[in-house]
Scaffold this active site. Structure first.
Site, PDB file in Angstrom:
ATOM      1  N   ILE A 156       1.010  -1.102   0.115  1.00  0.00           N
ATOM      2  CA  ILE A 156       0.119  -0.103  -0.011  1.00  0.00           C
ATOM      3  C   ILE A 156       0.692   1.133  -0.139  1.00  0.00           C
ATOM      4  CG2 ILE A 156      -1.738   1.301   1.201  1.00  0.00           C
ATOM      5  CD1 ILE A 156      -2.496  -1.558   2.269  1.00  0.00           C
ATOM      6  N   ASP A 175      11.082   2.355   6.264  1.00  0.00           N
ATOM      7  CA  ASP A 175      10.611   0.985   6.370  1.00  0.00           C
ATOM      8  C   ASP A 175      11.826   0.187   6.455  1.00  0.00           C
ATOM      9  OD1 ASP A 175       9.892  -1.840   5.492  1.00  0.00           O
ATOM     10  OD2 ASP A 175       8.091  -0.947   4.787  1.00  0.00           O
ATOM     11  N   THR A 207       1.582   0.763   8.364  1.00  0.00           N
ATOM     12  CA  THR A 207       2.483  -0.407   8.941  1.00  0.00           C
ATOM     13  C   THR A 207       1.111  -1.111   9.561  1.00  0.00           C
ATOM     14  OG1 THR A 207       2.546   0.608  10.904  1.00  0.00           O
ATOM     15  CG2 THR A 207       4.107   1.277   9.313  1.00  0.00           C
ATOM     16  N   ALA A 235      -4.215   3.180   7.892  1.00  0.00           N
ATOM     17  CA  ALA A 235      -3.736   1.567   8.192  1.00  0.00           C
ATOM     18  C   ALA A 235      -4.243   0.782   9.312  1.00  0.00           C
ATOM     19  CB  ALA A 235      -2.308   1.781   8.618  1.00  0.00           C
ATOM     20  N   ARG A 236      -4.012   1.274  10.688  1.00  0.00           N
ATOM     21  CA  ARG A 236      -4.556   0.712  11.705  1.00  0.00           C
ATOM     22  C   ARG A 236      -4.595   1.620  12.920  1.00  0.00           C
ATOM     23  NH1 ARG A 236      -6.631  -2.786   9.547  1.00  0.00           N
ATOM     24  NH2 ARG A 236      -6.460  -4.947   9.576  1.00  0.00           N
ATOM     25  N   ASP A 260      -9.011   7.249   9.046  1.00  0.00           N
ATOM     26  CA  ASP A 260     -10.117   5.994   8.639  1.00  0.00           C
ATOM     27  C   ASP A 260     -10.310   5.115   9.633  1.00  0.00           C
ATOM     28  OD1 ASP A 260     -11.882   4.912   6.716  1.00  0.00           O
ATOM     29  OD2 ASP A 260     -10.283   3.339   6.481  1.00  0.00           O
ATOM     30  N   GLU A 265     -13.025   0.843  17.834  1.00  0.00           N
ATOM     31  CA  GLU A 265     -14.114   0.953  16.623  1.00  0.00           C
ATOM     32  C   GLU A 265     -15.565   0.307  17.054  1.00  0.00           C
ATOM     33  OE1 GLU A 265     -12.140  -0.184  12.888  1.00  0.00           O
ATOM     34  OE2 GLU A 265     -10.752   1.471  13.228  1.00  0.00           O
ATOM     35  N   HIS A 286     -13.609   3.516   8.929  1.00  0.00           N
ATOM     36  CA  HIS A 286     -12.505   2.230   8.414  1.00  0.00           C
ATOM     37  C   HIS A 286     -13.485   1.665   7.019  1.00  0.00           C
ATOM     38  CE1 HIS A 286     -10.147  -1.098  10.094  1.00  0.00           C
ATOM     39  NE2 HIS A 286     -10.072  -1.079   8.685  1.00  0.00           N
ATOM     40  N   GLY A 288     -11.096   1.869   4.099  1.00  0.00           N
ATOM     41  CA  GLY A 288     -10.013   1.573   3.339  1.00  0.00           C
ATOM     42  C   GLY A 288     -10.105   0.504   2.350  1.00  0.00           C
ATOM     43  N   ALA A 289     -10.663  -0.822   2.840  1.00  0.00           N
ATOM     44  CA  ALA A 289     -10.908  -1.861   1.822  1.00  0.00           C
ATOM     45  C   ALA A 289     -12.414  -1.985   1.349  1.00  0.00           C
ATOM     46  CB  ALA A 289     -10.306  -3.118   2.483  1.00  0.00           C
TER      47      ALA A 289
END
Length: 531
Positions: A156, A175, A207, A235-236, A260, A265, A286, A288-289
């Site tokens: 990503i 990274d 990450t 991400a998270r 996001d 949550e 949330h 993202g996907a």
């Protein structure tokens, strides 16, 4: 190596193409959603596979209660809802769909960056309230020439870099798992974190949430940041300390944030509600996907991997196994014999070291030869052999590294691309040694010839070339050189039908015996050691 999957439970609402693909390849599928833990355990009684999305929590209790379970797959990237450690200890494969939602998550991150730059969201809300506040929201800025820091340059993160450089942004990143050359190929300047914070205009994180990344961006980081920095997290939740972010927004250190994901949550805590209602924050639930394309792709990707695990002849690739690198390597024909050799050598040194406490021992694995110098996955097989010895105890290529760690075993590698001169033609060899307090207590060396594993050496004693074919039932003995005739007489007299006997001389004399009719329970003189 195939994993027999007769029946798979899908416990979350994934795209129908997942179920269709599994059925097309003769795998029975049961789809039941919103199951309680007790109901889930009941449904898994006769299932070898489980596919989840986000709703199902695959806890330690569920894993330990599932007697038939072999594979857990998540139709998505993160596996926060799966106890990977518990699954690994149970010898259960955990896999995800690492490629399916990369584009969708990337596109959301990019849209959040552009929205932050031009005040799109508050300006839109103003218009919906029938206001015309052009002057109020005209203080946006161009992305061209700004510096974007990408923390995490996986699939990503790389996709974000590819797109945002076309906006004219200068891309920097961090990274620990990619090389400078790989970053340079994507026009990314790889920097240390402390060098990133003072120069980034925008920071986006990509990450996983692991102990090393929890609260990665916090109060001390904000104090190092360029004034007016903007933060993006698709991400998270938990990678950014949300209370510290709120403080940075209030103080003006941070000029805006687009989020996001959240540590909670749905977010109900007071500090999270204050963060969401802040005028400089853009928030989405949330997403993202959450595109049609991504949902279809992750469903198909996880199903393809289940099919491939079930049938090694499948056309599909396995891309997302998280806890069994050696198992994946074993599916490649050029690796299988070497993995078998490594396990057998592990068994040999374990037997030679019997009676010794191995806690704190270092298992040294030496790889010689171009063909195998990069086969680091062999360590898992060596540890499996050492742990197993001659006992069937539930260890496998999935869990042996974890159990070895718990047993206090450490493994290390050394490689040598020079040709071994121990035996003519043995260009590629594996040597396994057990060292305690810098002293080698057991060592065995082997090679593979035409997919057959051979034992070449025990400690300092060298066997005749390719004379000792390694099997799990091979019997190994040692004695003082002067005792060899007595030892051989004892073996021959009680086992006239053995098929192979090989001898090697060193400080001790070693000999091996193989044969289907060999009596492993034969009595030998007390001064002869049997391993």
């Amino acid at each position: 190596m195939s994993i027999h999957l007769n029946k798979v439970l899908i416990s979350d609402n994934v795209d129908k193409k997942c179920e269709e693909l599994l059925r097309q390849h003769n795998i029975e599928v049961v789809s039941k959603f919103n199951l309680s833990p007790a109901e889930l355990i009941k449904e898994l009684e006769n299932c070898e596979g489980l596919i989840v999305r986000s709703d199902t929590k695959v806890t330690k209790e569920i894993i330990e209660a599932s007697k038939s379970l072999k594979v857990v797959g998540r139709a998505g990237t993160g596996v926060d809802n799966i106890d990977v450690n518990a699954a690994t200890k149970k010898g259960i494969i955990v896999l995800n769909a690492p490629n399916g939602n990369s584009v969708s998550a990337c596109e959301l991150a990019c849209s959040l960056i552009t929205c932050l730059a031009r005040n799109v969201v508050p300006a839109c809300q103003s218009m919906k309230e029938l206001k015309w506040e052009r002057k109020k929201y005209s203080g946006g800025s161009e992305l061209n020439g700004k510096t974007l820091a990408i923390i995490g340059l996986g699939k990503i993160g790389k996709e974000v870099a590819r797109r945002m450089k076309h906006f004219g942004m200068q891309i920097i990143g961090f990274d620990p798992f990619i090389s400078d050359e790989e970053a340079n190929a994507l026009s990314i300047r790889k920097l240390k974190l402390d060098d990133i914070w003072p120069i980034a205009d925008y920071i986006t994180v990509h990450t996983p949430l692991i102990p090393q990344t929890k609260n990665l961006i916090n109060k001390s980081v904000f104090q190092k940041c360029k004034p007016g920095v903007r933060i993006i997290n698709a991400a998270r939740g938990g990678i950014i300390n949300e209370e510290d972010l709120l403080e940075a927004l209030e103080s003006g250190i941070c000029a805006g944030a687009a989020l996001d994901v959240f540590s909670e949550e749905p977010p109900v805590s007071t500090h999270l509600q204050s963060l969401l209602s802040h005028p400089k924050v853009i928030a989405t639930p949330h997403l993202g996907a959450s595109t049609k394309e991504a949902q279809t792709r992750v469903a198909v990707e996880v199903a393809e991997q289940f099919v491939s695990l079930n049938d090694t002849r499948s056309e599909f690739q396995i891309s997302g196994v998280l806890n069994a690198p050696a198992l994946l390597a074993s599916r490649r024909s050029e690796n299988a014999a070497w993995i078998n050799l490594a396990e057998l050598l592990g068994r040999v040194v374990s037997r030679i070291a019997k009676g010794e406490s191995l806690r704190g021992a270092n298992i040294m694995i030496s790889l010689t030869g171009k063909k195998i110098e990069n086969m680091k996955f062999l360590s898992t097989s060596v540890l499996l052999g050492i742990l197993s010895g001659e006992v069937q105890n539930g260890y496998n290529l999935i869990n042996s590294s974890l159990y070895a760690q718990e047993a206090g075993l450490n493994s290390s590698f050394e490689t040598n691309d020079k040709i071994s001169i121990l035996h003519n033609g043995d260009e590629n060899t594996v040597t396994v040694s057990i060292r305690i307090n810098n002293s080698c207590i057991a060592s065995a060396k082997g090679t593979v010839v035409e997919d057959i594993p051979y034992l070449l050496k025990i400690n300092d004693a060298v066997f005749q070339e390719n004379s000792v074919r390694l099997t799990k039932t091979i019997r190994i003995y040692s004695c003082e050189p002067i005792q060899l005739p007595t030892a051989l007489n004892a073996i021959v007299s009680t086992n006239p039908k053995f098929s192979n006997l090989s001898i090697a001389h060193g400080k001790q004399t070693w000999f091996t015996v193989t044969g289907e009719e060999y009596n492993v329970n034969n009595q030998v003189p007390s001064n002869i050691c049997r391993y």
